[in-house]
Design a protein around this motif. Structure first.
Motif, short mmCIF file in Angstrom:
data_model
loop_
_atom_site.label_atom_id
_atom_site.label_comp_id
_atom_site.label_asym_id
_atom_site.label_seq_id
_atom_site.Cartn_x
_atom_site.Cartn_y
_atom_site.Cartn_z
N ILE A 141 0.83 -1.20 0.00
CA ILE A 141 0.00 0.00 0.00
C ILE A 141 0.86 1.25 0.00
O ILE A 141 0.52 2.27 -0.62
CB ILE A 141 -0.98 0.00 1.20
N ARG A 142 2.02 1.21 0.68
CA ARG A 142 2.92 2.36 0.68
C ARG A 142 3.45 2.65 -0.72
O ARG A 142 3.51 3.80 -1.15
CB ARG A 142 4.08 2.12 1.65
N VAL A 157 -4.56 10.46 -4.77
CA VAL A 157 -4.47 9.89 -3.42
C VAL A 157 -5.07 8.49 -3.43
O VAL A 157 -6.15 8.27 -3.97
CB VAL A 157 -5.22 10.78 -2.40
N GLY A 158 -4.36 7.56 -2.82
CA GLY A 158 -4.87 6.20 -2.68
C GLY A 158 -5.28 5.94 -1.25
O GLY A 158 -4.77 6.55 -0.31
N SER A 159 -6.23 5.03 -1.07
CA SER A 159 -6.65 4.63 0.27
C SER A 159 -6.65 3.11 0.36
O SER A 159 -6.72 2.42 -0.66
CB SER A 159 -8.05 5.17 0.59
N GLN A 160 -6.56 2.59 1.57
CA GLN A 160 -6.55 1.15 1.76
C GLN A 160 -7.87 0.68 2.34
O GLN A 160 -8.37 1.24 3.30
CB GLN A 160 -5.42 0.74 2.71
N ILE A 161 -8.43 -0.38 1.74
CA ILE A 161 -9.62 -1.03 2.28
C ILE A 161 -9.35 -2.53 2.30
O ILE A 161 -9.07 -3.13 1.26
CB ILE A 161 -10.87 -0.73 1.44
N LEU A 162 -9.42 -3.14 3.48
CA LEU A 162 -9.24 -4.58 3.64
C LEU A 162 -10.58 -5.20 3.99
O LEU A 162 -11.24 -4.77 4.95
CB LEU A 162 -8.20 -4.87 4.73
N ARG A 180 -14.66 12.05 -3.75
CA ARG A 180 -13.55 12.98 -3.49
C ARG A 180 -12.37 12.75 -4.43
O ARG A 180 -11.31 13.35 -4.25
CB ARG A 180 -13.08 12.83 -2.03
N GLY A 181 -12.52 11.86 -5.39
CA GLY A 181 -11.46 11.62 -6.36
C GLY A 181 -10.35 10.71 -5.88
O GLY A 181 -9.28 10.64 -6.50
N ILE A 182 -10.59 10.00 -4.78
CA ILE A 182 -9.57 9.13 -4.19
C ILE A 182 -9.72 7.72 -4.76
O ILE A 182 -10.82 7.29 -5.11
CB ILE A 182 -9.69 9.15 -2.65
N ASN A 189 -8.00 -5.12 -0.87
CA ASN A 189 -7.43 -6.46 -0.79
C ASN A 189 -8.20 -7.23 0.26
O ASN A 189 -8.92 -6.63 1.08
CB ASN A 189 -5.95 -6.40 -0.44
N GLU A 190 -8.06 -8.54 0.24
CA GLU A 190 -8.67 -9.33 1.31
C GLU A 190 -7.87 -9.13 2.58
O GLU A 190 -6.64 -9.01 2.54
CB GLU A 190 -8.69 -10.81 0.94
#
Length: 279
Positions: free
Chosen positions: A87-88, A100-105, A130-132, A137-138
């Motif tokens: 993710i980094r 901008v990226g965000s993480q969703i598990l 918001r354009g993100i 990922n699991e």
């Protein structure tokens, strides 16, 4: 660009074999390639969700394993290390392009629980507004064996249905669905269009995937069966082809296009292609 095109929602799934080196380690060059595909879609005005494998592959060597782990505990430990780096790297590469990226598990149970699935959808909708770029990922570190997706092809399909995506795209290490095995049979032919998942199409799917991932053609066909049932146009193509994401939306990419049951003719398909392509 009109609002009709601007609001098109794309789910792009990328597998471990398209993110890692031949030695099984995460490849920065391959992640750059994926980010370039995502950025091309964003620059064209699309909403993009990235479903990315690669956490276990990125982390197992730092765990001290010479090969990909085979026990659940080691897989989960490797994922906890690799997910951080994965993710980094994505976040840094996206920021270079101004995104901008965000993480969703997520886990399988998140989709079967109405409250959690609603929360996930609402969160994703806010991010997209918001354009993100949600990077999904699991949640391997907490998933139990009996409740795991097993592969991110299925996770990508679940996400596509959850957010009512317009297009589900799997980019892999194959050009698409073949009649025969292109790795062993030079006479194998690419299936360019599939209108609904029939018994014949299911029969073309083989077994598991590469030793750097968990999916295979069978899991992809099962995933497309789900998206087609929800009316979502889908595509399978080679992640190593530069510009394939935009080409796929214009139906100019080499690969296999999967059309829902309500699209039964080539004229219907052409109309969808015109509707989806960037302006």
């Amino acid at each position: 660009m009109g609002d009709l095109i601007k609001n098109k929602r794309i789910v792009l799934k990328i597998g471990s074999s398209s993110l890692t080196s031949a030695q099984g380690e995460m490849s920065h060059r391959k992640l750059e390639r994926v980010v370039n595909e995502v950025v091309s879609l964003k620059d064209a005005g699309f909403e993009v969700l990235l479903v990315s494998s690669g956490a276990i592959a990125a982390g197992y060597r730092k765990l001290g394993c010479l090969t990909r782990p085979t026990t659940l505990a080691e897989e989960q430990a490797a994922a906890s290390i690799g997910q951080v780096e994965l993710i980094r790297t994505y976040a840094d590469l996206l920021l270079e392009h101004g995104y901008v990226g965000s993480q969703i598990l997520l886990t399988k149970s998140d989709f079967s629980n109405q409250g959690r699935s609603l929360n996930a959808r609402n969160t994703i909708n806010v991010l997209l507004e918001r354009g993100i770029i949600p990077i999904i990922n699991e949640n391997d570190t907490v998933s139990m064996t009996s409740l795991r997706f097993g592969d991110n092809d299925t996770l990508g399909a679940e996400v596509s249905c959850l957010v009512t995506a317009d297009f589900y795209m799997i980019l892999s290490d194959v050009d698409g669905l073949f009649r025969g095995n292109p790795r062993t049979d030079p006479a194998a032919t690419l299936v360019h269009e599939v209108f609904g998942i029939t018994a014949e199409i299911e029969a073309l799917a083989g077994g598991g995937g590469s030793n750097r991932g968990t999916g295979g053609m069978k899991s992809k066909i099962e995933a497309f069966k789900q998206t087609l049932d929800h009316g979502i146009l889908s595509f399978l193509g080679d992640a190593s082809v530069s510009g394939i994401a935009i080409q796929a939306l214009a139906q100019k990419a080499k690969g296999t296009y999967f059309y829902p049951e309500n699209l039964r003719t080539q004229e219907d398909a052409k109309e969808v292609a015109f509707y989806m392509q960037p302006k």
